[in-house]
Design a protein around this motif. Structure first.
Motif, PDB file in Angstrom:
ATOM      1  N   ALA A  20     -33.049  40.662 -25.546  1.00 50.80           N
ATOM      2  CA  ALA A  20     -31.605  40.506 -25.354  1.00 50.80           C
ATOM      3  C   ALA A  20     -31.098  41.660 -24.493  1.00 50.80           C
ATOM      4  O   ALA A  20     -31.706  42.732 -24.442  1.00 50.80           O
ATOM      5  N   ILE A  21     -29.987  41.420 -23.814  1.00 52.18           N
ATOM      6  CA  ILE A  21     -29.391  42.439 -22.948  1.00 52.18           C
ATOM      7  C   ILE A  21     -28.102  42.939 -23.582  1.00 52.18           C
ATOM      8  O   ILE A  21     -27.151  42.179 -23.789  1.00 52.18           O
ATOM      9  N   MET A  22     -28.086  44.214 -23.924  1.00 49.71           N
ATOM     10  CA  MET A  22     -26.883  44.872 -24.438  1.00 49.71           C
ATOM     11  C   MET A  22     -26.871  46.283 -23.870  1.00 49.71           C
ATOM     12  O   MET A  22     -27.918  46.919 -23.742  1.00 49.71           O
ATOM     13  N   ILE A  23     -25.693  46.762 -23.495  1.00 52.60           N
ATOM     14  CA  ILE A  23     -25.591  48.127 -22.981  1.00 52.60           C
ATOM     15  C   ILE A  23     -24.631  48.925 -23.858  1.00 52.60           C
ATOM     16  O   ILE A  23     -24.133  48.432 -24.876  1.00 52.60           O
ATOM     17  N   SER A  24     -24.391  50.164 -23.451  1.00 57.37           N
ATOM     18  CA  SER A  24     -23.553  51.058 -24.243  1.00 57.37           C
ATOM     19  C   SER A  24     -22.285  51.428 -23.491  1.00 57.37           C
ATOM     20  O   SER A  24     -22.193  51.293 -22.268  1.00 57.37           O
ATOM     21  N   LEU A  25     -21.315  51.893 -24.246  1.00 63.10           N
ATOM     22  CA  LEU A  25     -20.076  52.450 -23.724  1.00 63.10           C
ATOM     23  C   LEU A  25     -19.865  53.823 -24.352  1.00 63.10           C
ATOM     24  O   LEU A  25     -20.247  54.042 -25.505  1.00 63.10           O
ATOM     25  N   ARG A  26     -19.283  54.736 -23.612  1.00 61.79           N
ATOM     26  CA  ARG A  26     -18.959  56.073 -24.131  1.00 61.79           C
ATOM     27  C   ARG A  26     -20.188  56.816 -24.637  1.00 61.79           C
ATOM     28  O   ARG A  26     -20.069  57.809 -25.347  1.00 61.79           O
ATOM     29  N   GLY A  27     -21.379  56.326 -24.317  1.00 65.73           N
ATOM     30  CA  GLY A  27     -22.594  56.994 -24.755  1.00 65.73           C
ATOM     31  C   GLY A  27     -23.113  56.511 -26.089  1.00 65.73           C
ATOM     32  O   GLY A  27     -24.321  56.423 -26.295  1.00 65.73           O
ATOM     33  N   ASN A  28     -22.214  56.196 -27.035  1.00 64.01           N
ATOM     34  CA  ASN A  28     -22.689  55.857 -28.386  1.00 64.01           C
ATOM     35  C   ASN A  28     -22.090  54.572 -28.934  1.00 64.01           C
ATOM     36  O   ASN A  28     -22.133  54.335 -30.146  1.00 64.01           O
ATOM     37  N   THR A  29     -21.536  53.723 -28.064  1.00 67.85           N
ATOM     38  CA  THR A  29     -20.926  52.471 -28.524  1.00 67.85           C
ATOM     39  C   THR A  29     -21.698  51.284 -27.963  1.00 67.85           C
ATOM     40  O   THR A  29     -21.842  51.151 -26.750  1.00 67.85           O
ATOM     41  N   LEU A  30     -22.194  50.423 -28.849  1.00 72.36           N
ATOM     42  CA  LEU A  30     -22.824  49.186 -28.416  1.00 72.36           C
ATOM     43  C   LEU A  30     -21.759  48.241 -27.888  1.00 72.36           C
ATOM     44  O   LEU A  30     -20.727  48.037 -28.533  1.00 72.36           O
ATOM     45  N   ARG A  31     -22.012  47.654 -26.725  1.00 75.10           N
ATOM     46  CA  ARG A  31     -21.062  46.746 -26.084  1.00 75.10           C
ATOM     47  C   ARG A  31     -21.503  45.303 -26.307  1.00 75.10           C
ATOM     48  O   ARG A  31     -22.526  44.868 -25.773  1.00 75.10           O
ATOM     49  N   PHE A  32     -20.732  44.580 -27.077  1.00 78.30           N
ATOM     50  CA  PHE A  32     -21.075  43.205 -27.448  1.00 78.30           C
ATOM     51  C   PHE A  32     -20.093  42.258 -26.778  1.00 78.30           C
ATOM     52  O   PHE A  32     -18.955  42.110 -27.202  1.00 78.30           O
TER      53      PHE A  32
END
Length: 444
Positions: free
Chosen positions: A391-403
């Motif tokens: 699955a493809i998921m990235i982060s925001l702010r360094g420590n937030t999973l972006r869903f």
């Protein structure tokens, strides 16, 4: 060597570092619905939707048909000089679906960045004032105007100043920063005092043209402002003759379980920027706003050769049809409840999951250490393990999973994604995840 690595090795000789936030060694070849396939033929469940730019999924048949049909008729004749049938129809459609029971007009662009630039132009043109107020944590784009009012990454300002003058940033009401036991209303009042501080000390309200806000911040962490806070800011703009604008580029078009994120607040903006998913990811943006404000400037103050291109306009009309016909706003809300239940359940079982914020198929999930502090390394391990698992998921702010999966994701695909996420969470808790050796750092 895999096809992915071969292409990336060749590309890195020619691609400027400033043009990509790097995550995984993947080259996307094609996609369908909520599934993307890389150059090696491996499939992934897409939990990013091309940064919320493909809410209708990848290669939706109705959108593909609209693009193909229009390309056979007319690919481009600049709307800067002459009207075309499809873009004129889109202007009418956007006016109809934008909030507000008043006369509205549309200005087209190529990206969310230039749409937010246009908001600055129109607000200054209408008010005759110069100052612009935006918020920390905001991401409004990468052109000089939109970049100047953004506040999410130091690399958006490092080495490229001076930026647009007379821009002022105030703290976004990030509800994760509430004092223990503080109510939403008390938090709103406290942050509104911080909002007013510049106006009380050095910033004359009668010289401010614009306040622009993401009602739910996107790249800032998927964080919804409190109702009372937005009401207070809006009332302040009414009192002082300031244009109130919202950025719906990331959070609009059904992403939050409502058509527009501002719809959660019952407030009608003067101006609104739209981009990303408006044409299912093709380069198109729009500013929609009060006629009297949009009338304040004359051409060529906001003219672009390719803005409102006939093919992108056709894609946009088809996209709006799909959102309506497939009930994607309600679908976002309903499937978002499943996602919320999954992440909240996981948070009870894994101490490294902190705050969980879900608004439709649209979530920010904070990853923290034993002291409750942001844990960037653990976040990177999670998203890399999720990638390994398909699955493809990235982060925001360094420590937030972006869903942010496509709104067309099938429930069975969503459940498979939950299984992948659960496995990654379990592996992190067991200390089984190691980051790969790569010349790419991971994330912003």
């Amino acid at each position: 060597m895999s096809k992915n690595k071969e292409i990336l090795e060749e590309e890195k000789n020619h691609l400027a570092n400033a043009t990509r936030v790097k995550y995984f060694d993947i080259v996307i070849d094609h996609g369908k619905g909520a599934i993307i396939t890389d150059a090696d033929g491996r499939e992934y469940i897409d939990l990013l939707a091309s940064a919320s730019a493909t809410n209708t999924g990848h290669s939706h048949p109705k959108v593909v048909d609209a693009i193909t049909s229009q390309a056979q008729k007319l690919i481009q004749y600049t709307p800067a000089y002459f009207a075309n049938t499809v873009t004129a129809k889109l202007a009418d459609r956007l006016v109809d679906i934008a909030p507000g029971n008043f006369q509205k007009q549309v200005a087209f662009g190529n990206s969310g960045s230039d749409a937010n630039d246009a908001i600055i132009k129109f607000a200054r043109g209408y008010t005759g004032r110069q100052y612009v107020v935006s918020f920390t944590g905001a991401y409004h784009g990468s052109t000089y105007g939109s970049l100047s009012i953004s506040g999410v990454s130091l690399n958006m300002t490092r080495k490229i100043g001076p930026l647009l003058p007379n821009t002022v940033k105030v703290p976004f009401p990030d509800q994760t920063q509430r004092i223990a036991g503080e109510s939403d209303d008390d938090f709103s009042e406290r942050l509104f005092k911080q909002f007013k501080l510049p106006f009380e000390t050095y910033l004359p309200a009668d010289e401010v043209a614009l306040v622009i806000i993401e009602p739910i911040q996107g790249d800032g962490g998927i964080i919804k402002a409190p109702q009372r806070y937005v009401e207070l800011v809006y009332e302040f703009t009414r009192e002082h003759g300031i244009v109130f604008a919202v950025d719906e580029v990331n959070q609009g078009l059904g992403r939050t379980g409502k058509m527009w994120s501002i719809d959660h607040f019952g407030i009608v903006p003067d101006l609104m920027s739209v981009g990303k998913s408006i044409a299912s990811g093709l380069p198109l943006s729009a500013v929609i706003g009060r006629k009297e404000i949009m009338d304040s400037l004359q051409a060529p103050a906001n003219v672009y050769t390719t803005a409102g291109n006939p093919v992108t306009a056709a894609a946009a009309l088809a996209t709006l049809d799909v959102i309506e016909e497939e009930n994607l706003v309600a679908r976002s809300r309903q499937l978002g409840e499943l996602a919320k239940a999954f992440f909240e359940s996981a948070a009870k079982r894994y101490a490294f999951i902190g705050d969980v914020r879900l608004y439709g198929l649209n979530g920010g999930i904070d990853i923290i250490n034993d002291h409750g502090e942001p844990d960037n390394e653990a976040t990177n391990k999670l998203i890399y393990r999720i990638f390994e698992l398909g699955a493809i998921m990235i982060s925001l702010r360094g420590n937030t999973l972006r869903f942010q999966p496509p709104l067309v994701i099938q429930e069975e695909e969503l459940q498979r994604a939950f299984e992948i996420l659960e496995k990654a969470f379990s592996d992190l808790a067991s200390g089984k995840i190691a980051l790969p050796k790569t010349d790419n750092h991971i994330g912003w």
